[in-house]
Design a protein around this motif. Structure first.
Motif, PDB file in Angstrom:
ATOM      1  N   ILE A  54     -12.029   8.003  -2.559  1.00 24.38           N
ATOM      2  CA  ILE A  54     -12.564   7.592  -1.259  1.00 24.38           C
ATOM      3  C   ILE A  54     -13.643   6.540  -1.439  1.00 24.38           C
ATOM      4  CG2 ILE A  54     -13.980   8.395   0.688  1.00 24.38           C
ATOM      5  CD1 ILE A  54     -12.331  10.964   0.642  1.00 24.38           C
ATOM      6  N   LEU A  55     -14.487   6.717  -2.439  1.00 21.86           N
ATOM      7  CA  LEU A  55     -15.559   5.755  -2.688  1.00 21.86           C
ATOM      8  C   LEU A  55     -15.017   4.406  -3.126  1.00 21.86           C
ATOM      9  CD1 LEU A  55     -18.639   5.220  -3.039  1.00 21.86           C
ATOM     10  CD2 LEU A  55     -18.291   5.830  -5.429  1.00 21.86           C
ATOM     11  N   VAL A  56     -14.026   4.408  -4.013  1.00 19.56           N
ATOM     12  CA  VAL A  56     -13.546   3.164  -4.616  1.00 19.56           C
ATOM     13  C   VAL A  56     -12.463   2.481  -3.782  1.00 19.56           C
ATOM     14  CG1 VAL A  56     -12.357   2.233  -6.637  1.00 19.56           C
ATOM     15  CG2 VAL A  56     -14.165   3.908  -6.935  1.00 19.56           C
ATOM     16  N   LEU A  57     -11.531   3.259  -3.265  1.00 19.56           N
ATOM     17  CA  LEU A  57     -10.381   2.651  -2.593  1.00 19.56           C
ATOM     18  C   LEU A  57     -10.643   2.236  -1.154  1.00 19.56           C
ATOM     19  CD1 LEU A  57      -7.470   4.843  -3.963  1.00 19.56           C
ATOM     20  CD2 LEU A  57      -8.189   2.573  -4.702  1.00 19.56           C
ATOM     21  N   MET A  58     -11.485   2.953  -0.455  1.00 17.73           N
ATOM     22  CA  MET A  58     -11.693   2.621   0.955  1.00 17.73           C
ATOM     23  C   MET A  58     -12.270   1.226   1.181  1.00 17.73           C
ATOM     24  SD  MET A  58     -10.387   4.601   3.015  1.00 17.73           S
ATOM     25  CE  MET A  58      -9.201   5.731   2.361  1.00 17.73           C
ATOM     26  N   PRO A  59     -13.211   0.744   0.365  1.00 13.30           N
ATOM     27  CA  PRO A  59     -13.668  -0.631   0.587  1.00 13.30           C
ATOM     28  C   PRO A  59     -12.570  -1.677   0.340  1.00 13.30           C
ATOM     29  CG  PRO A  59     -15.285   0.564  -0.683  1.00 13.30           C
ATOM     30  CD  PRO A  59     -14.078   1.443  -0.592  1.00 13.30           C
ATOM     31  N   VAL A  60     -11.497  -1.284  -0.311  1.00 10.63           N
ATOM     32  CA  VAL A  60     -10.364  -2.186  -0.509  1.00 10.63           C
ATOM     33  C   VAL A  60      -9.344  -2.004   0.615  1.00 10.63           C
ATOM     34  CG1 VAL A  60      -8.434  -2.725  -2.041  1.00 10.63           C
ATOM     35  CG2 VAL A  60     -10.675  -2.179  -3.004  1.00 10.63           C
ATOM     36  N   ILE A  61      -9.097  -0.775   0.992  1.00 12.00           N
ATOM     37  CA  ILE A  61      -8.086  -0.476   2.008  1.00 12.00           C
ATOM     38  C   ILE A  61      -8.525  -0.929   3.395  1.00 12.00           C
ATOM     39  CG2 ILE A  61      -6.914   1.421   3.194  1.00 12.00           C
ATOM     40  CD1 ILE A  61      -6.825   2.863   0.484  1.00 12.00           C
ATOM     41  N   ILE A  62      -9.788  -0.732   3.720  1.00 10.22           N
ATOM     42  CA  ILE A  62     -10.263  -1.080   5.061  1.00 10.22           C
ATOM     43  C   ILE A  62     -10.112  -2.575   5.340  1.00 10.22           C
ATOM     44  CG2 ILE A  62     -12.312  -1.182   6.545  1.00 10.22           C
ATOM     45  CD1 ILE A  62     -13.099   1.551   5.345  1.00 10.22           C
ATOM     46  N   PRO A  63     -10.563  -3.483   4.462  1.00 13.88           N
ATOM     47  CA  PRO A  63     -10.316  -4.907   4.740  1.00 13.88           C
ATOM     48  C   PRO A  63      -8.825  -5.265   4.759  1.00 13.88           C
ATOM     49  CG  PRO A  63     -12.061  -4.685   3.137  1.00 13.88           C
ATOM     50  CD  PRO A  63     -11.466  -3.323   3.324  1.00 13.88           C
ATOM     51  N   ALA A  64      -8.024  -4.562   3.950  1.00 14.83           N
ATOM     52  CA  ALA A  64      -6.586  -4.829   3.962  1.00 14.83           C
ATOM     53  C   ALA A  64      -6.000  -4.472   5.328  1.00 14.83           C
ATOM     54  CB  ALA A  64      -5.899  -4.038   2.858  1.00 14.83           C
ATOM     55  N   ILE A  65      -6.426  -3.367   5.906  1.00 19.33           N
ATOM     56  CA  ILE A  65      -5.960  -2.983   7.235  1.00 19.33           C
ATOM     57  C   ILE A  65      -6.407  -4.017   8.263  1.00 19.33           C
ATOM     58  CG2 ILE A  65      -6.235  -1.256   9.071  1.00 19.33           C
ATOM     59  CD1 ILE A  65      -6.354   0.861   6.827  1.00 19.33           C
ATOM     60  N   TRP A  66      -7.630  -4.493   8.126  1.00 17.03           N
ATOM     61  CA  TRP A  66      -8.119  -5.517   9.046  1.00 17.03           C
ATOM     62  C   TRP A  66      -7.309  -6.805   8.909  1.00 17.03           C
ATOM     63  CZ3 TRP A  66     -10.673 -10.292   8.689  1.00 17.03           C
ATOM     64  CH2 TRP A  66     -11.204 -10.755   9.896  1.00 17.03           C
ATOM     65  N   LEU A  67      -6.937  -7.164   7.697  1.00 21.95           N
ATOM     66  CA  LEU A  67      -6.107  -8.359   7.509  1.00 21.95           C
ATOM     67  C   LEU A  67      -4.735  -8.184   8.153  1.00 21.95           C
ATOM     68  CD1 LEU A  67      -7.015  -9.406   3.863  1.00 21.95           C
ATOM     69  CD2 LEU A  67      -7.594 -10.592   5.986  1.00 21.95           C
ATOM     70  N   VAL A  68      -4.179  -6.993   8.089  1.00 20.48           N
ATOM     71  CA  VAL A  68      -2.912  -6.719   8.772  1.00 20.48           C
ATOM     72  C   VAL A  68      -3.099  -6.889  10.274  1.00 20.48           C
ATOM     73  CG1 VAL A  68      -1.256  -4.893   9.331  1.00 20.48           C
ATOM     74  CG2 VAL A  68      -1.972  -5.250   6.966  1.00 20.48           C
ATOM     75  N   TYR A  69      -4.215  -6.430  10.790  1.00 19.83           N
ATOM     76  CA  TYR A  69      -4.530  -6.595  12.211  1.00 19.83           C
ATOM     77  C   TYR A  69      -4.581  -8.078  12.573  1.00 19.83           C
ATOM     78  CZ  TYR A  69      -7.617  -6.883  16.292  1.00 19.83           C
ATOM     79  OH  TYR A  69      -8.189  -7.200  17.495  1.00 19.83           O
ATOM     80  N   VAL A  70      -5.294  -8.859  11.789  1.00 21.34           N
ATOM     81  CA  VAL A  70      -5.409 -10.299  12.061  1.00 21.34           C
ATOM     82  C   VAL A  70      -4.042 -10.965  11.969  1.00 21.34           C
ATOM     83  CG1 VAL A  70      -6.340 -12.469  11.141  1.00 21.34           C
ATOM     84  CG2 VAL A  70      -7.819 -10.470  11.378  1.00 21.34           C
ATOM     85  N   PHE A  71      -3.285 -10.633  10.942  1.00 21.78           N
ATOM     86  CA  PHE A  71      -1.952 -11.217  10.778  1.00 21.78           C
ATOM     87  C   PHE A  71      -1.052 -10.857  11.958  1.00 21.78           C
ATOM     88  CE2 PHE A  71       2.406 -11.078   9.063  1.00 21.78           C
ATOM     89  CZ  PHE A  71       2.530 -12.413   8.684  1.00 21.78           C
TER      90      PHE A  71
END
Length: 135
Positions: A54-71
């Protein structure tokens, strides 16, 4: 049930306590709980691994989800005539901000839960032994 928790040394005729230390687990939970250190110490590897993930992956997953939103917004705007609304939608940072706030709340709640759990000595070590009560 706790035969692995103590070891009798025949040469010195003493009983050695093999249990993990509650104070060490509590201090690890107080200062490094978000890394899963206390759970790794008490050999609860699944809990510790989940905390670390949760500590390591969430800062990577959250921006990835946001990029999917933008796309997705860009693709939809290309299919429809939303040129006026696209700039507003792309500058909307709320999904990213909400995601990071939720992530921080999960870590904070888990931190508090770990502190209480180890302070009250409610978690056994991975070998089934209770922690040595010394807090």
């Amino acid at each position: 049930a706790y035969q692995r928790c103590w070891e009798y040394d025949k040469t010195t005729q003493t009983c050695n306590d093999l249990r993990k230390d509650q104070r060490t687990a509590f201090l690890l939970s107080l200062f490094l709980s978000f890394t899963g250190a206390a759970n790794f110490y008490v050999e609860q590897y699944m809990l510790g691994g989940l905390q670390l993930a949760i500590l390591v992956l969430m800062p990577v997953i959250i921006p990835a989800i946001w990029l999917v939103y933008v796309f997705t917004i860009l693709c939809i705007s290309a299919l429809r005539d939303w040129s006026d609304d696209v700039d507003h939608m792309l500058t909307t940072w709320w999904p990213l901000i909400v995601s990071f706030v939720l992530w921080a709340m999960v870590i904070l709640m888990w931190w508090v839960a770990d502190i209480v759990t180890f302070a009250e000595n409610l978690r056994e070590s991975g070998d089934g032994c209770p922690l040595r009560h010394n807090l």
